[in-house]
Design an enzyme around this catalytic site. Structure first.
Site, mmCIF file in Angstrom:
data_model
loop_
_atom_site.group_PDB
_atom_site.id
_atom_site.type_symbol
_atom_site.label_atom_id
_atom_site.label_comp_id
_atom_site.label_asym_id
_atom_site.label_seq_id
_atom_site.Cartn_x
_atom_site.Cartn_y
_atom_site.Cartn_z
ATOM 1 N N ASP A 29 41.144 41.471 36.093
ATOM 2 C CA ASP A 29 40.251 42.426 36.747
ATOM 3 C C ASP A 29 39.432 41.666 37.792
ATOM 4 O OD1 ASP A 29 38.173 44.256 37.384
ATOM 5 O OD2 ASP A 29 38.393 45.216 35.428
ATOM 6 N N ILE A 30 39.399 42.157 39.018
ATOM 7 C CA ILE A 30 38.669 41.440 40.073
ATOM 8 C C ILE A 30 37.175 41.749 40.040
ATOM 9 C CG2 ILE A 30 40.658 41.193 41.597
ATOM 10 C CD1 ILE A 30 39.538 43.542 43.238
ATOM 11 N N GLU A 88 38.208 55.265 35.878
ATOM 12 C CA GLU A 88 38.028 54.504 37.121
ATOM 13 C C GLU A 88 39.222 54.615 38.061
ATOM 14 O OE1 GLU A 88 37.686 51.354 33.809
ATOM 15 O OE2 GLU A 88 38.542 53.371 33.968
ATOM 16 N N HIS A 93 45.641 52.350 31.817
ATOM 17 C CA HIS A 93 45.456 50.908 31.694
ATOM 18 C C HIS A 93 44.593 50.580 30.487
ATOM 19 C CE1 HIS A 93 42.143 52.366 34.240
ATOM 20 N NE2 HIS A 93 41.432 51.313 33.843
ATOM 21 N N HIS A 95 41.986 47.599 28.916
ATOM 22 C CA HIS A 95 41.142 46.437 29.189
ATOM 23 C C HIS A 95 41.229 45.468 28.015
ATOM 24 C CE1 HIS A 95 38.747 48.206 32.582
ATOM 25 N NE2 HIS A 95 39.060 49.348 31.969
#
Length: 294
Positions: A29-30, A88, A93, A95
């Site tokens: 994650d950026i 988001e 996805h 995390h």
């Protein structure tokens, strides 16, 4: 319009990839909560994770399990937290978040900024630790060299020290397994553990600890300098997978051990090298190898 994750899958956008197979992708994650915060996605764009067919949902979680093993091995933490938010990005996805306390999983926390070089280092370290799936012989190539086959070399013979089953020693046994240091010849890396001296680690104290004569030459070097040829992108052997494993080892020793240094003991043609740092429980741990210099 394709989601941002679909554009990453298509190669239109860059990502710090850590694992990939035909159906799934994992990348850092950026805008992470903590270092090592990783996203796991199906390559097929599906907005809501529970809209995935049962077999695809199960496969996604099995892939995430392997990635979590890699994150836990590369990033010091107590647990890998798992979260699905789904608001988001309109692309399913998961995390995976390294956590040492419950608040590490709070998405209301400010996101941290991680430098590009550090993100590359983290991605390489995690990629090197993700286990292969059953039947795989190598990983699918990804940016930042997230591929890399697991070594099948037999474990190195245990070092003749009071090596114990503590966390640092066990991790070093895993990280050094099958690794070879290349000089004018090659020598295996062997994990070692010694009782740490109560005071400063002087040359005299080190030589006594190692059982070497008191007049033996000792030269200290930084770990990053010592391993620089082996952690280069292609590595000294031209093998990115091996380079990633050396990067993972280096990162572990710099993060988990204190005052880590490499001590060259003796003089040519063969020099013993000990990479050592202090553990939380008062030991010196690291690895040893032999350099051939004629």
């Amino acid at each position: 319009m394709a989601s941002i994750f679909s554009r990453i899958v298509a190669g239109e956008l860059p990502a710090y990839k850590v694992a990939e197979d035909d159906q799934h992708l994992a990348f850092l994650d950026i805008t992470p909560l903590v270092e090592g915060h990783t996203l796991v996605i199906p390559k097929r764009e599906v907005d809501y994770i529970f809209d995935l067919p049962a077999e695809e949902l199960a496969a996604l979680h099995l892939f995430a399990q392997r990635v979590a093993i890699g994150v836990a091995a590369a990033v010091p933490c107590k647990r890998i937290g798992v979260a699905v938010i789904g608001l988001e990005v309109p692309h399913a996805h998961i995390h995976l978040i390294p956590m040492n306390k419950v608040s590490d999983m709070n998405f209301a926390n400010p996101k941290i900024k991680v430098a590009e070089d550090r993100m590359k280092e983290l991605a390489a370290a995690i990629a090197a630790q993700v286990p292969l799936a059953a039947g795989e012989t190598s990983r699918k190539s990804a940016s930042l060299d997230s591929k890399g086959s697991r070594e099948t070399t037999e474990a190195n013979e245990p070092a003749t020290t009071e090596a114990s089953a503590d966390g640092a020693t066990a991790q070093l046994q895993q990280l050094t397994q099958g690794l070879v240091f290349m000089s004018e010849s090659d020598a295996p890396l062997e994990p070692v553990s010694y009782p740490a001296p109560s005071g400063e680690l002087t040359d005299a104290t080190l030589l006594k600890l190692l059982g070497e004569p008191a007049d033996t030459k000792v030269e200290a070097k930084e770990l990053t300098v010592f391993l620089r040829n082996h952690t280069a992108d292609q590595g000294v052997l031209g093998d990115p997978a091996q380079a990633n494993r050396f990067k993972a080892l280096q990162m572990f020793m710099k993060q988990e051990l204190q005052d880590t240094k490499v001590y060259r003991v003796g003089s040519g043609p063969q020099v013993k090298a000990y990479a050592l740092g202090k553990t939380e429980d008062g030991k010196l741990a690291g690895f040893k190898t032999v350099l051939t210099e004629t």
